[in-house]
Design an enzyme around this catalytic site. Structure first.
Site, mmCIF file in Angstrom:
data_model
loop_
_atom_site.group_PDB
_atom_site.id
_atom_site.type_symbol
_atom_site.label_atom_id
_atom_site.label_comp_id
_atom_site.label_asym_id
_atom_site.label_seq_id
_atom_site.Cartn_x
_atom_site.Cartn_y
_atom_site.Cartn_z
ATOM 1 N N SER A 141 0.852 -1.191 0.000
ATOM 2 C CA SER A 141 0.000 0.000 0.000
ATOM 3 C C SER A 141 0.887 1.238 0.000
ATOM 4 O O SER A 141 1.980 1.229 0.584
ATOM 5 C CB SER A 141 -0.887 0.022 1.248
ATOM 6 O OG SER A 141 -1.555 1.269 1.383
ATOM 7 N N TYR A 155 -1.497 -0.238 10.150
ATOM 8 C CA TYR A 155 -1.653 -0.798 8.803
ATOM 9 C C TYR A 155 -0.477 -0.392 7.923
ATOM 10 O O TYR A 155 0.099 -1.219 7.211
ATOM 11 C CB TYR A 155 -2.968 -0.299 8.202
ATOM 12 C CG TYR A 155 -3.178 -0.669 6.753
ATOM 13 C CD1 TYR A 155 -3.596 -1.948 6.396
ATOM 14 C CD2 TYR A 155 -2.976 0.269 5.738
ATOM 15 C CE1 TYR A 155 -3.802 -2.289 5.067
ATOM 16 C CE2 TYR A 155 -3.175 -0.062 4.408
ATOM 17 C CZ TYR A 155 -3.588 -1.346 4.076
ATOM 18 O OH TYR A 155 -3.786 -1.678 2.764
#
Length: 244
Positions: A141, A155
């Site tokens: 990501s 995350y």
């Protein structure tokens, strides 16, 4: 003629589903791993079969080693495993680091990091066993670079681990004919956003291309990295983030 079996984790929706469909059209047979939504996974499998792909489904929690072992046993029964897309991922509720709960951290790192490593381990073992090599694409990501401050630092940290793992594993197995690469999606129009797609759309102003990405756009990068067209690429981290 089939390219071989491709394992796609998180294959029931979003980027995983888009990747499965594009891979089926590119002559891969598929082992689709999903965690909860049986109906969604079955729908994706049916669409893949329309392309002539052999498809099997596996209900898996990639954070559980026993589940991962069973997944790759099932995949190998379909045919030689030549590809893996490590797409399964979770986010915790939006909150600053000072408010994080340990069980949330365990889930995020269990799925995003341990799951990625366990699945890659099993794929590599199978690819080494017959010496034919293969390709692995990890889904990271842009948060790994941007940090996710105030929203999901945990995350972001888990995806930074995926980036580092990609580089290290790629160097470790390159001489065995196994390529390992990574894509880093930006803000993609999927259901993973904990604040919903509407809130994600409000963040468009932070994206130079001024729009959300689509799962199909990320899938195109993944399937290309799996293909012979990317045969001289390993250890790469490809951003699919609209310039963000």
């Amino acid at each position: 003629m089939s390219r071989g079996t491709l394992v796609v984790t998180g294959g029931g929706r979003g980027i995983g589903a888009a990747t499965a469909l594009l891979a089926a059209a590119d002559d891969w047979d598929l082992c689709l791993a999903f965690r909860r939504d049986v109906a969604a996974a079955e729908a994706v499998a049916a669409q893949c079969a329309d392309f002539g792909a052999e498809v099997t489904l596996a209900k898996v929690d990639v954070a559980m080693e026993t589940d991962v072992l069973e997944l790759f046993e099932q995949a190998a029964e379909l045919g030689p495993v030549r590809g893996l897309v490590n797409n399964a991922g979770v986010v915790s509720p939006l909150r600053p680091v000072a408010e994080l709960e340990s069980d949330e951290l365990e889930e995020v790192f269990g799925v995003n990091v341990f799951g990625t490593i366990l699945c890659a381990r099993e794929a590599v073992r199978l690819m080494l066993s017959d010496g034919a090599g293969g390709a692995i694409v990890n889904v990271s990501s842009r948060a790994a670079v941007l940090g996710g401050a105030g929203r999901y630092v945990d995350y972001a940290a888990s995806k930074a681990a995926v980036d580092a793992f990609t580089v290290g594993l790629s160097q470790e197995v390159a001489a065995s004919g196994i390529r390992v690469n990574c894509v880093r999606p930006g803000i993609i129009d999927t259901g993973i956003h904990p604040d919903g797609p509407d809130a994600a759309a409000q963040r468009v102003e932070s994206i130079p291309l001024r729009r959300l990405g689509s799962p199909d756009e990320v899938a195109a990068a993944i399937v290309w990295l799996l293909s012979p067209a990317a045969s001289y690429i390993t250890g790469a981290v490809l951003d699919v983030g609209g310039g963000r």
